[in-house]
Design a protein around this motif. Structure first.
Motif, PDB file in Angstrom:
ATOM      1  N   PHE A  39       1.000  -1.187   0.148  1.00 20.84           N
ATOM      2  CA  PHE A  39      -0.070  -0.006  -0.098  1.00 20.84           C
ATOM      3  C   PHE A  39       0.883   1.266   0.032  1.00 20.84           C
ATOM      4  CE2 PHE A  39       0.918   0.003   4.598  1.00 20.84           C
ATOM      5  CZ  PHE A  39       0.899   1.374   5.048  1.00 20.84           C
ATOM      6  N   ASN A  40       0.244   2.201  -0.381  1.00 24.14           N
ATOM      7  CA  ASN A  40       0.843   3.693  -0.415  1.00 24.14           C
ATOM      8  C   ASN A  40      -0.198   4.566  -0.224  1.00 24.14           C
ATOM      9  OD1 ASN A  40       3.645   2.640  -2.384  1.00 24.14           O
ATOM     10  ND2 ASN A  40       3.980   4.044  -0.547  1.00 24.14           N
ATOM     11  N   ALA A  41       0.171   5.702   0.339  1.00 25.76           N
ATOM     12  CA  ALA A  41      -0.620   7.018   0.265  1.00 25.76           C
ATOM     13  C   ALA A  41       0.003   8.196   0.167  1.00 25.76           C
ATOM     14  CB  ALA A  41      -1.388   6.733   1.743  1.00 25.76           C
ATOM     15  N   VAL A  42      -0.896   9.159  -0.654  1.00 25.27           N
ATOM     16  CA  VAL A  42      -0.041  10.276  -1.116  1.00 25.27           C
ATOM     17  C   VAL A  42      -0.597  11.450   0.071  1.00 25.27           C
ATOM     18  CG1 VAL A  42       0.083  12.045  -2.775  1.00 25.27           C
ATOM     19  CG2 VAL A  42      -0.317   9.598  -3.463  1.00 25.27           C
ATOM     20  N   ARG A  43       0.447  11.944   0.609  1.00 26.98           N
ATOM     21  CA  ARG A  43      -0.018  12.738   1.559  1.00 26.98           C
ATOM     22  C   ARG A  43       0.274  14.265   1.139  1.00 26.98           C
ATOM     23  NH1 ARG A  43      -3.176  11.285   4.224  1.00 26.98           N
ATOM     24  NH2 ARG A  43      -2.677  12.789   5.789  1.00 26.98           N
ATOM     25  N   ARG A  44       1.335  14.284   0.035  1.00 26.87           N
ATOM     26  CA  ARG A  44       1.466  15.850  -0.424  1.00 26.87           C
ATOM     27  C   ARG A  44       1.613  15.595  -1.971  1.00 26.87           C
ATOM     28  NH1 ARG A  44       5.634  16.886   2.644  1.00 26.87           N
ATOM     29  NH2 ARG A  44       7.407  16.646   1.393  1.00 26.87           N
ATOM     30  N   ASP A 106       8.251  17.934  -3.722  1.00 26.99           N
ATOM     31  CA  ASP A 106       6.793  18.222  -4.183  1.00 26.99           C
ATOM     32  C   ASP A 106       5.718  17.185  -3.773  1.00 26.99           C
ATOM     33  OD1 ASP A 106       7.849  20.459  -5.626  1.00 26.99           O
ATOM     34  OD2 ASP A 106       8.219  19.331  -7.324  1.00 26.99           O
ATOM     35  N   VAL A 107       6.357  15.878  -3.715  1.00 26.74           N
ATOM     36  CA  VAL A 107       5.397  14.702  -3.274  1.00 26.74           C
ATOM     37  C   VAL A 107       6.067  13.891  -1.977  1.00 26.74           C
ATOM     38  CG1 VAL A 107       4.449  12.844  -4.191  1.00 26.74           C
ATOM     39  CG2 VAL A 107       5.181  14.363  -5.843  1.00 26.74           C
ATOM     40  N   LEU A 108       5.014  13.654  -1.387  1.00 26.29           N
ATOM     41  CA  LEU A 108       5.481  12.662  -0.210  1.00 26.29           C
ATOM     42  C   LEU A 108       4.400  11.556  -0.058  1.00 26.29           C
ATOM     43  CD1 LEU A 108       6.953  12.222   2.435  1.00 26.29           C
ATOM     44  CD2 LEU A 108       5.144  13.422   3.796  1.00 26.29           C
ATOM     45  N   LEU A 109       5.144  10.350  -0.027  1.00 27.11           N
ATOM     46  CA  LEU A 109       4.126   9.075   0.189  1.00 27.11           C
ATOM     47  C   LEU A 109       4.745   8.435   1.273  1.00 27.11           C
ATOM     48  CD1 LEU A 109       4.912   9.093  -3.340  1.00 27.11           C
ATOM     49  CD2 LEU A 109       2.900   7.717  -3.280  1.00 27.11           C
ATOM     50  N   ILE A 110       3.491   7.861   1.993  1.00 26.50           N
ATOM     51  CA  ILE A 110       3.808   6.812   3.125  1.00 26.50           C
ATOM     52  C   ILE A 110       3.435   5.462   2.719  1.00 26.50           C
ATOM     53  CG2 ILE A 110       3.757   8.390   5.091  1.00 26.50           C
ATOM     54  CD1 ILE A 110       1.004   7.651   5.676  1.00 26.50           C
ATOM     55  N   ILE A 151      -0.940   7.872  11.047  1.00 20.33           N
ATOM     56  CA  ILE A 151       0.180   7.112  10.871  1.00 20.33           C
ATOM     57  C   ILE A 151       1.384   8.125  10.465  1.00 20.33           C
ATOM     58  CG2 ILE A 151       1.186   5.670   9.003  1.00 20.33           C
ATOM     59  CD1 ILE A 151      -1.409   4.296   8.914  1.00 20.33           C
ATOM     60  N   GLU A 152       0.949   9.277   9.560  1.00 20.86           N
ATOM     61  CA  GLU A 152       2.081  10.156   9.384  1.00 20.86           C
ATOM     62  C   GLU A 152       2.722  10.771  10.443  1.00 20.86           C
ATOM     63  OE1 GLU A 152       2.814  14.201   6.358  1.00 20.86           O
ATOM     64  OE2 GLU A 152       0.732  13.093   6.589  1.00 20.86           O
TER      65      GLU A 152
END
Length: 307
Positions: A39-44, A106-110, A151-152
């Motif tokens: 799994f991945n989630a886009v935070r930014r 620009d982008v942050l994924l957890i 989580i973040e």
């Protein structure tokens, strides 16, 4: 009893969080097929997912998340992309739990993955599509967003026991993603999961899970679902892909397999607790479903655990 809860517990579902990924400019990261459910989630920021099981890319926005339910190669990238780099190289350079690629932030994924220690994970995964995308802002997605936010926070602030809290929250997120998918995309689900979308079949499944050792008949299960015997049999077969009593056999065998792995109960005791009248009866059913006898199965797993 809740069939989804039962299956997740039987499979000993656990999460393992990876380093976060921060990227900027034009970039692309290539991943080999991960074990378990990724799994991945886009935070930014915004990025693109390309998975080998899908012909078209998925454009991801802040708050979006996805599950890869099969081992498959995939690429995360900017739009337009930069040169592809191997994920192993990127993540080996992670500092303070964050890997970087491209230029900028620009982008942050957890992200991370879910693993299932018990055999029988096909009970869950075979009924799901290879990729589940949960866009932010969709109906009932608020709880997923809440879990991701916490989580973040745990990963970035690192309070006491932060890893444990984050990993448990990831399992909570998984359950909510599955709920959302069942509610919004029932046509994309097969097997017993599809049966949860049919009230009569769901009632039958719940009854089977509440008392798997009972000598159920299709008529009993039809009564639980307030439909006729023929209606339940047809709807159960259409949604689950097998008849109610065939499903019951497979569920009993999975429960027996867990007892063989985790307990020192005799095979005779396990037989009676899972609805079989004798050791020979469970041995016949177990070998038909699993391919080996209960005693051979137990011996194999004890040898594996001792290595």
């Amino acid at each position: 009893m809740d069939p989804l809860e039962d299956v997740l517990a039987l499979l000993e579902t656990r999460s393992q969080l990876s380093a976060s990924l921060e990227a900027g400019g034009r970039w692309a990261v290539r991943f080999d097929g991960p074990a378990g459910v990724k799994f991945n989630a886009v935070r930014r920021g915004h990025c693109v997912l390309e998975a080998e099981s899908r012909p078209d890319p998925i454009f991801l926005a802040p708050g979006d998340c996805y599950l890869l339910t099969r081992p498959q190669r995939f690429v995360l990238r900017s739009d337009p992309p930069g040169p592809e780099v191997d994920a192993g190289t990127v993540f080996r350079g992670a500092r303070n739990g964050v890997a970087h690629t491209g230029t900028g932030q620009d982008v942050l994924l957890i992200g991370g993955r879910f693993t299932f220690e018990a055999p029988g994970q096909e009970l869950l995964l075979d009924g799901l599509p290879p990729v589940i995308h949960v866009p932010a802002g969709t109906a009932h997605a608020e709880t997923v967003e809440w879990a991701l936010t916490v989580i973040e926070h745990e990963l970035s602030k690192k309070p006491v026991a932060s890893t444990l809290v984050a990993e448990h929250l990831a399992v909570v997120m998984l359950i909510h993603v599955l709920r959302l998918h069942l509610a919004s995309e029932p046509h994309m689900v097969s097997g017993w999961l599809a049966g949860l979308a049919d009230p009569a079949v769901a009632a039958a499944l719940t009854s089977l899970h509440a008392d798997p050792a009972r000598a159920w008949t299709v008529a009993d299960l039809a009564h639980a679902g307030a439909v006729s015997r023929s209606t339940l049999a047809a709807r159960f077969k259409e949604s689950v892909g097998q008849g109610p009593l065939e499903y019951l056999t497979h569920w009993r065998i999975q429960l027996a397999a867990q007892k063989l792995r985790k307990s020192s109960e005799t095979i005779s005791s396990i037989a009676h607790s899972t609805g079989y009248g004798s050791e020979s009866a469970i041995s016949t059913a177990f070998k038909r479903v699993i391919g080996v006898s209960p005693s051979a199965y137990r011996k194999h797993h004890r040898m594996t655990d001792s290595v």
